[in-house]
Enzyme design. Sequence first.
Site, mmCIF file in Angstrom:
data_model
loop_
_atom_site.group_PDB
_atom_site.id
_atom_site.type_symbol
_atom_site.label_atom_id
_atom_site.label_comp_id
_atom_site.label_asym_id
_atom_site.label_seq_id
_atom_site.Cartn_x
_atom_site.Cartn_y
_atom_site.Cartn_z
ATOM 1 N N ASN A 227 0.870 -1.115 0.145
ATOM 2 C CA ASN A 227 -0.083 -0.086 0.019
ATOM 3 C C ASN A 227 0.552 1.375 0.023
ATOM 4 O O ASN A 227 0.816 2.209 -0.961
ATOM 5 C CB ASN A 227 -0.966 -0.137 1.088
ATOM 6 C CG ASN A 227 -1.843 1.029 1.194
ATOM 7 O OD1 ASN A 227 -2.609 1.367 0.369
ATOM 8 N ND2 ASN A 227 -1.864 1.979 2.482
ATOM 9 N N GLU A 243 7.764 -8.441 4.774
ATOM 10 C CA GLU A 243 6.298 -8.840 5.109
ATOM 11 C C GLU A 243 6.198 -10.264 5.483
ATOM 12 O O GLU A 243 7.081 -11.044 4.877
ATOM 13 C CB GLU A 243 5.434 -8.352 4.155
ATOM 14 C CG GLU A 243 4.089 -9.031 4.236
ATOM 15 C CD GLU A 243 3.186 -8.677 5.462
ATOM 16 O OE1 GLU A 243 2.858 -9.597 6.396
ATOM 17 O OE2 GLU A 243 3.406 -7.221 5.726
ATOM 18 N N CYS A 328 -1.721 2.410 14.386
ATOM 19 C CA CYS A 328 -3.344 2.088 14.548
ATOM 20 C C CYS A 328 -3.690 2.041 16.119
ATOM 21 O O CYS A 328 -4.745 1.851 16.408
ATOM 22 C CB CYS A 328 -3.621 0.969 13.913
ATOM 23 S SG CYS A 328 -2.847 -0.694 14.473
ATOM 24 N N GLU A 362 -6.013 6.695 13.908
ATOM 25 C CA GLU A 362 -4.724 6.261 13.181
ATOM 26 C C GLU A 362 -3.604 7.549 13.245
ATOM 27 O O GLU A 362 -4.288 8.565 12.882
ATOM 28 C CB GLU A 362 -5.381 6.109 11.519
ATOM 29 C CG GLU A 362 -4.376 5.332 10.802
ATOM 30 C CD GLU A 362 -4.213 4.005 10.959
ATOM 31 O OE1 GLU A 362 -3.438 3.266 10.251
ATOM 32 O OE2 GLU A 362 -5.083 3.467 11.845
#
Length: 374
Positions: A227, A243, A328, A362
């Site tokens: 993203n 990741e 977050c 956020e």
Amino acid sequence: MSSHDNSAGLSAGATLPEQYDSLLANKVEKLQQLMADFQPPAPEVFASAPEHFRMRAEFRIWHEGDKANYIMFDQATRERIALTQFPVGSTRINELMQPLLEAVCEHDTLRRKLFQIEFLTTQTGEALVSLLYHRQLDEAWKEAARPLREKFGVDIIGRARKQKLLLDKDWVTEELTVDGETWRYNQVENSFTQPNAGINEKMLGWAKDVTTGCSGDLVELYCGNGNFTCVLSRNFDRVLATEISKSSVHSAQINFEMNNVENVTIARMSSKEFTQALNKEREFRRLSDVDLDSYNLSTILVDPPRAGLDPATEALVQRFETIVYISCNPLTLQDNLKTLTQTHKIERLALFDQFPYTDHMETGVLLTRKPVTE
């Protein structure tokens, strides 16, 4: 990765658009209180659309005879509330909800032991619908579901325990616009994606802005489906991304290809493993084609889960001149900043209202290394 789904906290999908500005102001005040000890600049505030901002949603199904209703639960009372519309959901979700459920209820093969329906939509109108069952599915289910696909122009997936049936594909392609440039993203059913597409565009724009002018190469931990990686690749010579999820790595590689991103290398490894590789403590076959010494690693982007950064990752992050932290969970961010601000200073702070009408915040933080004092 950031922005875990918070649909349960939406008070059964109720919106109060006339109260949106005051609710957002309360979040800003709370963030300023949490960050006060670090003496940051005033937060840059990115407001959401007050309605129809969620691109995905999931609903439990409550059966009454041969009919069924979507339900959610009030967070305070746990009362079951039937829904015919979902104001926080995308326009496409609201268009599909009732007609789709009515069509499902007309066919016993589709209705029997159905307990949940999930929607994944895009800003361009694509939709993927997952029907979840407390029974195993067969070819008869496929035959019954196929007309739904044609009637509503959606992709349909049937899921049961250890079973997933596709009529065609299990992904959609989202389009996001950042600084006038369009980016296309493969988003897979039942995998993490940012739920508020409008706010995601603003987060990407902010991250691109704060890294404009950065030199050298970027390291990105927890890159998900790429993203941030795709957009930020424009600002750096090279990007080395990590990741742990195999499916997310696969989506990221598709997204790099769709967006003609050619300066990114992605490694499927944890932040702990990446630290060991940088410290030359272990050799990893996954990095056999990567010459870490050839990278000029000056900037790091972290977008961790709600638990934040563990101490070893904090230490890794402190090695970089510039840190971009997307959070977050403001509480774990606050805790991490107690360590990071020993070596770095907060240059910019942002609040992205990813989940209106909830307490969720956020946050984006840009930190730069403090000058060494004698």
